[in-house]
Design a protein around this motif. Structure first.
Motif, PDB file in Angstrom:
ATOM      1  N   THR A 153     -65.490  24.544  15.996  1.00  0.00           N
ATOM      2  CA  THR A 153     -64.798  24.105  17.210  1.00  0.00           C
ATOM      3  C   THR A 153     -63.293  24.021  16.978  1.00  0.00           C
ATOM      4  OG1 THR A 153     -66.749  22.840  17.869  1.00  0.00           O
ATOM      5  CG2 THR A 153     -64.685  22.313  18.971  1.00  0.00           C
ATOM      6  N   VAL A 154     -62.888  23.464  15.839  1.00  0.00           N
ATOM      7  CA  VAL A 154     -61.458  23.406  15.516  1.00  0.00           C
ATOM      8  C   VAL A 154     -60.883  24.817  15.432  1.00  0.00           C
ATOM      9  CG1 VAL A 154     -59.751  22.713  13.793  1.00  0.00           C
ATOM     10  CG2 VAL A 154     -61.673  21.196  14.310  1.00  0.00           C
ATOM     11  N   GLU A 155     -61.626  25.713  14.797  1.00  0.00           N
ATOM     12  CA  GLU A 155     -61.172  27.098  14.664  1.00  0.00           C
ATOM     13  C   GLU A 155     -61.053  27.775  16.031  1.00  0.00           C
ATOM     14  OE1 GLU A 155     -62.360  31.153  12.150  1.00  0.00           O
ATOM     15  OE2 GLU A 155     -63.671  29.395  12.122  1.00  0.00           O
ATOM     16  N   LYS A 156     -61.983  27.466  16.923  1.00  0.00           N
ATOM     17  CA  LYS A 156     -61.985  28.055  18.268  1.00  0.00           C
ATOM     18  C   LYS A 156     -60.669  27.775  19.002  1.00  0.00           C
ATOM     19  CE  LYS A 156     -64.478  27.604  22.682  1.00  0.00           C
ATOM     20  NZ  LYS A 156     -65.650  26.950  23.356  1.00  0.00           N
ATOM     21  N   TYR A 157     -60.140  26.577  18.833  1.00  0.00           N
ATOM     22  CA  TYR A 157     -58.915  26.188  19.537  1.00  0.00           C
ATOM     23  C   TYR A 157     -57.691  26.191  18.621  1.00  0.00           C
ATOM     24  CZ  TYR A 157     -61.937  24.685  23.360  1.00  0.00           C
ATOM     25  OH  TYR A 157     -62.845  24.661  24.383  1.00  0.00           O
ATOM     26  N   GLY A 158     -57.849  26.750  17.425  1.00  0.00           N
ATOM     27  CA  GLY A 158     -56.788  26.691  16.427  1.00  0.00           C
ATOM     28  C   GLY A 158     -55.454  27.246  16.889  1.00  0.00           C
ATOM     29  N   GLN A 159     -55.477  28.410  17.521  1.00  0.00           N
ATOM     30  CA  GLN A 159     -54.226  29.040  17.941  1.00  0.00           C
ATOM     31  C   GLN A 159     -53.511  28.203  18.991  1.00  0.00           C
ATOM     32  OE1 GLN A 159     -53.063  31.994  16.425  1.00  0.00           O
ATOM     33  NE2 GLN A 159     -51.208  31.190  17.381  1.00  0.00           N
ATOM     34  N   GLU A 160     -54.268  27.673  19.953  1.00  0.00           N
ATOM     35  CA  GLU A 160     -53.664  26.845  21.003  1.00  0.00           C
ATOM     36  C   GLU A 160     -53.101  25.549  20.432  1.00  0.00           C
ATOM     37  OE1 GLU A 160     -55.863  26.940  25.024  1.00  0.00           O
ATOM     38  OE2 GLU A 160     -57.386  27.573  23.572  1.00  0.00           O
ATOM     39  N   ILE A 161     -53.782  24.995  19.431  1.00  0.00           N
ATOM     40  CA  ILE A 161     -53.276  23.777  18.786  1.00  0.00           C
ATOM     41  C   ILE A 161     -51.967  24.076  18.056  1.00  0.00           C
ATOM     42  CG2 ILE A 161     -53.740  22.073  16.976  1.00  0.00           C
ATOM     43  CD1 ILE A 161     -56.735  22.324  17.698  1.00  0.00           C
ATOM     44  N   SER A 162     -51.941  25.202  17.345  1.00  0.00           N
ATOM     45  CA  SER A 162     -50.726  25.594  16.614  1.00  0.00           C
ATOM     46  C   SER A 162     -49.564  25.869  17.557  1.00  0.00           C
ATOM     47  CB  SER A 162     -51.004  26.840  15.764  1.00  0.00           C
ATOM     48  OG  SER A 162     -51.962  26.579  14.767  1.00  0.00           O
ATOM     49  N   ASP A 163     -49.879  26.420  18.736  1.00  0.00           N
ATOM     50  CA  ASP A 163     -48.831  26.792  19.693  1.00  0.00           C
ATOM     51  C   ASP A 163     -48.423  25.642  20.610  1.00  0.00           C
ATOM     52  OD1 ASP A 163     -48.939  29.316  18.627  1.00  0.00           O
ATOM     53  OD2 ASP A 163     -50.206  30.154  20.212  1.00  0.00           O
ATOM     54  N   GLY A 164     -49.073  24.489  20.470  1.00  0.00           N
ATOM     55  CA  GLY A 164     -48.735  23.359  21.338  1.00  0.00           C
ATOM     56  C   GLY A 164     -49.270  23.518  22.742  1.00  0.00           C
ATOM     57  N   ASN A 175     -58.706  25.241   8.611  1.00  0.00           N
ATOM     58  CA  ASN A 175     -58.529  24.371   9.773  1.00  0.00           C
ATOM     59  C   ASN A 175     -57.561  23.233   9.477  1.00  0.00           C
ATOM     60  OD1 ASN A 175     -60.270  25.766  11.513  1.00  0.00           O
ATOM     61  ND2 ASN A 175     -62.065  24.730  10.687  1.00  0.00           N
ATOM     62  N   LEU A 176     -57.566  22.770   8.232  1.00  0.00           N
ATOM     63  CA  LEU A 176     -56.611  21.737   7.837  1.00  0.00           C
ATOM     64  C   LEU A 176     -55.184  22.262   7.955  1.00  0.00           C
ATOM     65  CD1 LEU A 176     -56.204  18.891   6.698  1.00  0.00           C
ATOM     66  CD2 LEU A 176     -56.402  19.859   4.400  1.00  0.00           C
ATOM     67  N   ASN A 177     -54.980  23.501   7.540  1.00  0.00           N
ATOM     68  CA  ASN A 177     -53.652  24.120   7.670  1.00  0.00           C
ATOM     69  C   ASN A 177     -53.249  24.240   9.136  1.00  0.00           C
ATOM     70  OD1 ASN A 177     -53.419  24.405   4.894  1.00  0.00           O
ATOM     71  ND2 ASN A 177     -54.301  26.463   4.879  1.00  0.00           N
ATOM     72  N   THR A 178     -54.221  24.603   9.978  1.00  0.00           N
ATOM     73  CA  THR A 178     -53.952  24.714  11.414  1.00  0.00           C
ATOM     74  C   THR A 178     -53.531  23.374  12.000  1.00  0.00           C
ATOM     75  OG1 THR A 178     -55.513  26.545  11.713  1.00  0.00           O
ATOM     76  CG2 THR A 178     -54.976  25.243  13.658  1.00  0.00           C
ATOM     77  N   LEU A 179     -54.270  22.335  11.674  1.00  0.00           N
ATOM     78  CA  LEU A 179     -53.966  21.009  12.219  1.00  0.00           C
ATOM     79  C   LEU A 179     -52.633  20.482  11.697  1.00  0.00           C
ATOM     80  CD1 LEU A 179     -57.520  19.365  12.044  1.00  0.00           C
ATOM     81  CD2 LEU A 179     -56.321  20.177  14.083  1.00  0.00           C
ATOM     82  N   ASN A 180     -52.294  20.822  10.478  1.00  0.00           N
ATOM     83  CA  ASN A 180     -51.008  20.381   9.924  1.00  0.00           C
ATOM     84  C   ASN A 180     -49.828  21.133  10.541  1.00  0.00           C
ATOM     85  OD1 ASN A 180     -51.812  18.306   8.157  1.00  0.00           O
ATOM     86  ND2 ASN A 180     -52.393  19.772   6.569  1.00  0.00           N
ATOM     87  N   ARG A 181     -50.098  22.308  11.127  1.00  0.00           N
ATOM     88  CA  ARG A 181     -49.042  23.081  11.791  1.00  0.00           C
ATOM     89  C   ARG A 181     -48.958  22.773  13.285  1.00  0.00           C
ATOM     90  NH1 ARG A 181     -51.540  27.529   9.215  1.00  0.00           N
ATOM     91  NH2 ARG A 181     -52.229  28.219  11.285  1.00  0.00           N
TER      92      ARG A 181
END
Length: 251
Positions: free
Chosen positions: A69-80, A97-103
């Motif tokens: 689920t985190v991976e599914k929305y990873g790009q949108e989370i990274s892009d704000g 996913n940890l890298n994604t959330l930290n970005r």
């Protein structure tokens, strides 16, 4: 207005109630209950046998679903792409996913359902969050000013009394995993007692693993399922004369 994203492990309908609350305030809210696909919605004999042999709530599967689920929305989370992301309970986070959330370019909040001392899988999400909501007030001391106490609530459109005849004497629900060994002892004692012989008792819960479930002897109690949706839980509660919800540790 950017939407809110809630990534949640289901817990008695609380994520759905929270989503409804945000929507009532005018927010657009996306809810992903990552463990929803492993709920049991049928209670046939075959289903009951299956759930005793192969636990659909197996912890590795829940962890996998959370990370997907985190991976599914990873790009949108990274892009704000969200106003903020709220993780309800969460799980251990895979490195990508940890890298994604930290970005992330939006705030990240975590809601701790259980005390961290009992459920350490929540800690990784909490540690990288901008703010933490704690169902157990003691956990607020770990995060100081970046946290607050927020007890669990319920949705009164799902959980409400009924005037219909109650056909279940006692309904018991809750985890009986190893850290809740006293709960398991109580369930087993009731199952072996004269109460279970003379009363109609239903139980929904699991140790979390199929092999340890097989070691649990509930006696005359009708163990109908390991996990069900919050709508089904509410229905069983309405049908019962006495409800025993075992949410917390025995300590």
């Amino acid at each position: 207005m950017k939407p809110i994203l809630i990534i949640a492990q289901e817990a008695g309908g609380i994520p759905f109630g929270l989503k409804k609350g945000f929507e009532n305030l005018g927010f657009i809210c996306l809810l992903e209950t990552y463990d929803e696909t492993i709920f049991s919605n049928k209670h046939s004999l075959i289903e009951r046998i299956y759930h005793r042999i192969a636990d659909p709530g197996y912890q590795k599967e829940i962890k996998l679903l959370f990370n997907k689920t985190v991976e599914k929305y990873g790009q949108e989370i990274s892009d704000g792409g969200f106003s903020f992301v709220l993780i309800m309970r969460g799980n251990e986070i895979e490195e990508k996913n940890l890298n994604t959330l930290n970005r992330r370019k939006c705030n990240l909040f975590t809601y701790l359902y259980d005390p961290l001392i009992d459920s350490t899988i929540q800690k990784q999400c909490a540690d990288i969050s901008d703010f933490i909501f704690c169902a157990d007030k003691k956990d607020c001391s770990l995060y100081k000013n970046n946290s607050c106490w927020l007890p669990l609530g319920y949705d009164d459109e799902v959980y409400f009394p009924s005037t219909e005849e109650k056909d279940i004497d006692i309904f018991i629900s809750g985890s009986i995993s190893n850290r809740y060994f006293k709960r398991r002892e109580i369930v087993e004692k009731i199952g072996k007692s004269s109460i279970a012989k003379n009363k109609k008792i239903f139980f929904i819960g699991s140790t979390g693993f199929s092999l340890t479930d097989l070691k649990v002897n509930v006696g005359k109690i009708n163990w109908i399922a390991k996990r069900v949706s919050h709508f089904e839980i509410a229905n069983y509660q309405r049908r019962a004369k006495i409800c025993v919800n075992i949410h917390r540790d025995d300590s």
